[in-house]
Design an enzyme around this catalytic site. Structure first.
Site, PDB file in Angstrom:
ATOM      1  N   ASP A   1      31.780  45.247  46.473  1.00 47.43           N
ATOM      2  CA  ASP A   1      30.541  45.258  45.703  1.00 47.43           C
ATOM      3  C   ASP A   1      30.580  44.288  44.519  1.00 47.43           C
ATOM      4  O   ASP A   1      29.536  43.893  44.002  1.00 47.43           O
ATOM      5  CB  ASP A   1      30.253  46.669  45.172  1.00 47.43           C
ATOM      6  CG  ASP A   1      30.109  47.680  46.297  1.00 47.43           C
ATOM      7  OD1 ASP A   1      29.333  47.408  47.225  1.00 47.43           O
ATOM      8  OD2 ASP A   1      30.778  48.725  46.262  1.00 47.43           O
TER       9      ASP A   1
ATOM     10  N   HIS B   1      38.513  51.806  44.435  1.00 45.78           N
ATOM     11  CA  HIS B   1      37.875  52.307  45.656  1.00 45.78           C
ATOM     12  C   HIS B   1      38.509  53.641  46.017  1.00 45.78           C
ATOM     13  O   HIS B   1      39.690  53.876  45.770  1.00 45.78           O
ATOM     14  CB  HIS B   1      38.046  51.299  46.800  1.00 45.78           C
ATOM     15  CG  HIS B   1      37.172  51.571  47.979  1.00 45.78           C
ATOM     16  ND1 HIS B   1      37.528  52.459  48.969  1.00 45.78           N
ATOM     17  CD2 HIS B   1      35.956  51.078  48.330  1.00 45.78           C
ATOM     18  CE1 HIS B   1      36.570  52.499  49.884  1.00 45.78           C
ATOM     19  NE2 HIS B   1      35.604  51.684  49.518  1.00 45.78           N
TER      20      HIS B   1
END
Length: 431
Positions: free
Chosen positions: A371, A313
């Site tokens: 996700d 991320h």
């Protein structure tokens, strides 16, 4: 911001005079150097592609500590909110700064519930799109068009107008997202039902038909509500910054949120869970769990072009706290739907196991992000992949409108105007 006694001194090696810049401290997080007077005093700009080291605003809504893997909404850890609150309580928190008491919760739910219908002409409007238009194209257009259907209270300097716009957006996004889905599959639109919860109503509008009664599955309802909570806000990400930049011109909130939806559409932002699910399906088609080790070796080979989606991320350098919650939710949903042996979930667990043990991924701090599991959950619920980003937009609207409202009331509010390092030709004449 209060006056700062701490200063940062900027010196130049070419002999120019030094400059003192104020340094401010937030409640938590890194200090910031105030460079607003830098150009006026030195004739220079800062250069920060992607704004990786630039604080574009001050905010009291969301805080992320990427090293700790921490996400706070108005100071509350995301884990506590996901376990103890529903999405509308979180919306109230983001908008007004506090979780509602019982009376406040009932009033807020009543207010949102009675704004879920859209103008009947909006049903005619959506029918103007091509039959196979992408749901995000429809969603962007429909939200932008809300300023034409709800133009009665658009004074951004009026607190009551801003409040009504916020309620309308949060209330009507599920209806509009469901409309985009139903239109794409050629089914009749389903009107909202006031006796259902916010998330239950969305499931009804998505999957109900006039042919028979639709019963909301409580486990699925809670799982989707948690997805909404986990995606409700995430500091100054690309789409939130887009909403703020667009809104800084003084445009109406519907236009600003439509701009955020358009930004979210990008595969590097809102489309990440779809890309992750596609990756899992490809591994499954190539041999499933037995091929995971081979796949991870290809990921480590930079010349292979193979990418590991759903890991790492831009901000988190530790385990994304939302991913842990999403993994739990994934197990709950698959068990409730009789899909415990879902091959993609088994693949996901094996990928995660290797990534958390393999030195290559550990050194690079490549942990699962939200996700990684959310796509599996949505697939199990019956949401098609081209609707994933629309679900994301529905949830993030709460954060976007809270961020927009905060910007409008900020003493430092002014139109956004980034500068540049020009590298083109110097002045020249046409011959």
């Amino acid at each position: 911001m209060q006056r700062s006694d701490t200063k940062a001194t900027l010196s130049f090696s070419d002999g120019r005079a030094t400059v003192e810049l104020p340094v401010y401290k937030g409640t938590v997080g890194p200090d910031v150097v105030d460079i607003r007077k830098l150009y006026g005093e030195t004739g220079t700009f800062t250069f920060d592609p992607g704004f990786m080291a630039t604080a574009s605003t001050k905010s009291s809504i969301t805080y992320i500590d990427g090293d700790k893997g921490q996400l706070l909404y108005r100071g509350y850890p995301i884990e506590q909110l996901a376990e103890n609150c529903d999405f509308l309580e979180v919306c109230h928190l983001l908008l007004f700064g506090e979780l509602p008491d019982e009376d406040g919760k009932q009033e807020f739910e009543r207010l949102v519930t009675h704004h879920t219908m859209v103008k009947e002409h909006m049903y005619n409007f959506v029918r103007g799109f091509h039959h196979d238009a992408h749901p995000m194209a429809i969603l962007t257009g429909m939200v932008g068009a809300m300023s034409a259907f709800y133009h009665d209270q658009l004074d951004i300097n009026n607190p009551e107008d801003r409040r009504i716009s916020a309620i309308r957006l949060i209330a009507k996004l599920p209806t509009i997202v469901a409309m985009a889905y139903k239109y794409g599959i050629g089914q009749p639109f389903m009107y909202p039902q006031n006796n259902l919860s916010y998330t239950g109503n969305f499931l009804y509008m998505m999957f109900g038909t006039p042919c028979e009664d639709y019963q909301v599955n409580e486990v699925v309802e809670r799982a989707l509500d948690r997805i909404f909570i986990l995606h409700a806000d995430h500091e100054q990400n690309a789409s939130t910054s887009t909403v703020r930049l667009c809104g800084s011109s003084g445009t109406n909130p519907y236009a600003a949120i439509a701009a955020g939806i358009a930004c979210l559409w990008g595969p590097a932002h809102g489309g990440a869970n779809e890309a992750c699910l596609n990756m899992l399906e490809q591994i499954h088609a190539q041999g499933g769990v037995a091929k995971v080790g081979e796949f991870m070796e290809q990921v480590k080979d930079r010349t292979s072009g193979v990418r590991l989606m759903g890991f790492g991320h831009r901000v988190y350098k530790n385990y994304d706290p939302r991913a842990k919650l999403m993994q739990e939710t994934c197990k709950e949903v698959l068990e409730a739907l009789g899909l415990e042996d879902d091959p993609l979930f088994k693949l996901a667990m094996e990928l995660e196991r290797i990534a958390l043990e393999d030195e290559y991924f550990v050194e690079r701090r490549l942990y699962p992000n939200v996700d990684f599991y959310s796509g599996i959950v949505q697939r199990a619920i019956g949401i098609p992949t081209d609707m994933f980003t629309g679900i994301f937009a529905l949830a993030r609207t709460a954060g976007w409108i809270a961020q927009w409202d905060e910007m409008i009331t900020d003493d430092d509010f002014r139109i956004g105007r980034p500068r540049q390092l020009y590298v083109g030709p110097g002045e020249r004449n046409v011959k």
